[in-house]
Scaffold this motif. Structure first.
Motif, PDB file in Angstrom:
ATOM      1  N   LYS A 183       0.827  -1.203   0.000  1.00 15.20           N
ATOM      2  CA  LYS A 183       0.000   0.000   0.000  1.00 15.20           C
ATOM      3  C   LYS A 183       0.861   1.252   0.000  1.00 15.20           C
ATOM      4  N   ALA A 184       0.375   2.288  -0.669  1.00 13.74           N
ATOM      5  CA  ALA A 184       1.097   3.559  -0.764  1.00 13.74           C
ATOM      6  C   ALA A 184       0.212   4.688  -0.251  1.00 13.74           C
ATOM      7  N   ILE A 185       0.853   5.812   0.079  1.00  9.86           N
ATOM      8  CA  ILE A 185       0.092   6.981   0.497  1.00  9.86           C
ATOM      9  C   ILE A 185      -0.637   7.565  -0.713  1.00  9.86           C
ATOM     10  N   GLN A 186      -1.726   8.248  -0.466  1.00  8.65           N
ATOM     11  CA  GLN A 186      -2.529   8.792  -1.558  1.00  8.65           C
ATOM     12  C   GLN A 186      -1.768   9.831  -2.378  1.00  8.65           C
ATOM     13  N   HIS A 187      -0.755  10.461  -1.778  1.00  5.15           N
ATOM     14  CA  HIS A 187      -0.007  11.502  -2.473  1.00  5.15           C
ATOM     15  C   HIS A 187       1.073  10.935  -3.393  1.00  5.15           C
ATOM     16  N   ASN A 188       1.203   9.604  -3.430  1.00 10.91           N
ATOM     17  CA  ASN A 188       2.184   8.996  -4.331  1.00 10.91           C
ATOM     18  C   ASN A 188       1.533   8.833  -5.711  1.00 10.91           C
ATOM     19  N   ASP A 189       1.840   9.748  -6.612  1.00  9.23           N
ATOM     20  CA  ASP A 189       1.196   9.758  -7.928  1.00  9.23           C
ATOM     21  C   ASP A 189       1.640   8.606  -8.810  1.00  9.23           C
ATOM     22  N   TYR A 190       2.697   7.890  -8.427  1.00  7.79           N
ATOM     23  CA  TYR A 190       3.196   6.779  -9.233  1.00  7.79           C
ATOM     24  C   TYR A 190       2.515   5.462  -8.886  1.00  7.79           C
ATOM     25  N   ALA A 191       1.753   5.438  -7.793  1.00  3.56           N
ATOM     26  CA  ALA A 191       1.004   4.246  -7.423  1.00  3.56           C
ATOM     27  C   ALA A 191      -0.304   4.205  -8.210  1.00  3.56           C
ATOM     28  N   TYR A 229      -6.965  -1.755  -3.478  1.00  2.00           N
ATOM     29  CA  TYR A 229      -6.006  -1.003  -2.676  1.00  2.00           C
ATOM     30  C   TYR A 229      -5.222  -0.075  -3.586  1.00  2.00           C
ATOM     31  N   TYR A 230      -4.688   0.984  -3.007  1.00  2.00           N
ATOM     32  CA  TYR A 230      -3.881   1.941  -3.752  1.00  2.00           C
ATOM     33  C   TYR A 230      -2.426   1.700  -3.415  1.00  2.00           C
ATOM     34  N   GLY A 231      -1.630   1.332  -4.416  1.00  2.00           N
ATOM     35  CA  GLY A 231      -0.235   1.056  -4.131  1.00  2.00           C
ATOM     36  C   GLY A 231       0.462   0.294  -5.225  1.00  2.00           C
ATOM     37  N   PHE A 232       1.351  -0.619  -4.798  1.00  2.00           N
ATOM     38  CA  PHE A 232       2.190  -1.383  -5.713  1.00  2.00           C
ATOM     39  C   PHE A 232       2.098  -2.854  -5.348  1.00  2.00           C
ATOM     40  N   GLY A 233       3.063  -3.629  -5.821  1.00  2.00           N
ATOM     41  CA  GLY A 233       3.147  -5.034  -5.477  1.00  2.00           C
ATOM     42  C   GLY A 233       4.585  -5.437  -5.230  1.00  2.00           C
ATOM     43  N   ARG A 243       4.335   0.453   4.509  1.00  2.00           N
ATOM     44  CA  ARG A 243       4.018   1.475   5.507  1.00  2.00           C
ATOM     45  C   ARG A 243       4.825   2.753   5.307  1.00  2.00           C
ATOM     46  N   GLY A 244       5.599   2.796   4.231  1.00  2.00           N
ATOM     47  CA  GLY A 244       6.429   3.962   3.969  1.00  2.00           C
ATOM     48  C   GLY A 244       5.611   5.169   3.566  1.00  2.00           C
ATOM     49  N   ARG A 245       6.290   6.304   3.475  1.00  2.00           N
ATOM     50  CA  ARG A 245       5.618   7.553   3.123  1.00  2.00           C
ATOM     51  C   ARG A 245       6.220   8.159   1.865  1.00  2.00           C
ATOM     52  N   ALA A 246       6.816   7.317   1.034  1.00  2.00           N
ATOM     53  CA  ALA A 246       7.466   7.809  -0.178  1.00  2.00           C
ATOM     54  C   ALA A 246       6.448   8.352  -1.162  1.00  2.00           C
ATOM     55  N   ARG A 247       6.863   9.369  -1.908  1.00  2.00           N
ATOM     56  CA  ARG A 247       5.977   9.987  -2.894  1.00  2.00           C
ATOM     57  C   ARG A 247       6.259   9.518  -4.322  1.00  2.00           C
ATOM     58  N   GLY A 248       7.333   8.833  -4.549  1.00  2.00           N
ATOM     59  CA  GLY A 248       7.671   8.340  -5.877  1.00  2.00           C
ATOM     60  C   GLY A 248       7.834   6.843  -5.875  1.00  2.00           C
TER      61      GLY A 248
END
Length: 320
Positions: A129-137, A149-153, A279-284
């Motif tokens: 899962k990624a934060i909503q502000h991560n536009d790359y997710a 879910y919003y995020g990656f794998g 659980r990170g807060r990365a934006r990219g």
């Protein structure tokens, strides 16, 4: 009361760094001082220990990590000469992006030399899962949890007591054939197991052929949706053995019993998530990938530390 808590938190993570060699981080030029003639203020091994401490204490993101490392007991026990600034934390994380795969591989080697790997590998993918502000997710569907879910794998290969030995960060949880093959090859580069287990998503002909050629028995449930003329088998390997070898036979009961041990990869996924995966807060995407591999590194460090202290390496926390 706050000082007592910080003291307990800092001293608990000290064993994380006692038995492991992080000095190899000094080999990488990406951690060199930014300007010519400047001296290094903080050594990469110490900053790496700082990140491990923060992830162990569920502290994620450059700002929270910086705040955590401002506490005197924390930065002291992590080996730092003084608290690092946020710019220092940002630069270290940016440098780590370029070498985090190698750092993970070095820790896998340290687990291997301690005999923590066994003859059964399992492969699976999990959501990150990624934060909503991560536009790359992106929005993805997790069929296991039956939710979006919003995020990656992240695709993992694990063995032994919840030991991740190969991984790749992906755009979605679902693994494509190229990723499956690449992660499998990375796992075989560590050591050659007897078995390789995967769910029906790994009913891939090339995957089976590659493993059998390497002397590994792949066990993945046969997926009849992949053909218009389905075979009367439970596992793809049955057809491969019948077609290519008359001398080798595998009983259905052995295949079933072995495949049932695939739950180990699910426990590894849970253990890595407990170390901060997703659980990170990365934006990219790049920073998110780095944070995911930091979680994988922490899982390895905890397993090795528990082993060195005579405790169960499968434990997800250190035993006080």
């Amino acid at each position: 009361m706050v000082n007592e808590f910080l003291n307990a938190a800092a001293t608990e993570t000290v064993p994380l760094f006692e038995h492991l060699d992080f000095e190899f981080l000094l080999e990488y030029d990406v951690f060199a001082p930014a300007g010519r003639g400047r001296t290094r203020v903080h050594k990469p091994p110490d900053l790496f220990c700082g990140f491990l401490h923060c992830y162990y204490e569920n502290v994620y993101g450059t700002r929270p990590v910086t705040r955590e490392l401002q506490h005197s007991l924390v930065w002291y026990y992590c080996g730092l000469d003084k608290p690092p600034s946020r710019d220092t934390i940002d630069r270290f994380l940016t440098g780590l992006e370029h070498v985090v795969d190698d750092v993970f591989d070095r820790l896998v080697e340290q687990a291997a030399v301690r005999g923590l790997l066994n003859s059964m590998y399992s492969i699976d993918s999990t959501h990150v899962k990624a934060i909503q502000h991560n536009d790359y997710a992106s929005w993805n569907y997790d069929s296991t949890a039956e939710e979006h879910y919003y995020g990656f794998g992240c695709t993992l290969v694990s063995t032994g007591p919840k030991i991740p030995i190969a991984a790749e960060f992906t755009q979605a949880k679902q693994t494509d054939q190229e990723t499956a093959m690449r992660v499998t090859c990375d796992a075989l580069a560590v050591d050659t197991p007897i078995w390789m287990l995967g769910d029906s998503a790994y009913d891939i002909l090339d995957w089976h052929d590659h493993l059998l050629a390497a002397g590994v028995v792949p066990i993945a449930p046969y997926n009849p949706r992949n053909t218009d003329d389905p075979l009367d088998i439970e596992y793809r390997v049955e057809d491969h053995i019948e077609e290519h070898s008359k001398d080798v036979q595998l009983k259905q009961s052995i295949l079933d019993e072995t495949y049932n041990r695939r739950t180990g990869i699910e426990r590894t996924n849970d253990a890595v998530k407990d170390c901060g995966l997703g659980r990170g807060r990365a934006r990219g995407r790049v920073h998110a990938r780095t944070e995911a591999f930091l979680a994988l590194c922490l899982r390895l460090v905890i397993a090795i530390t528990n082993f060195e202290r005579g405790d169960d390496p499968g434990r997800e926390r250190l035993k006080l």
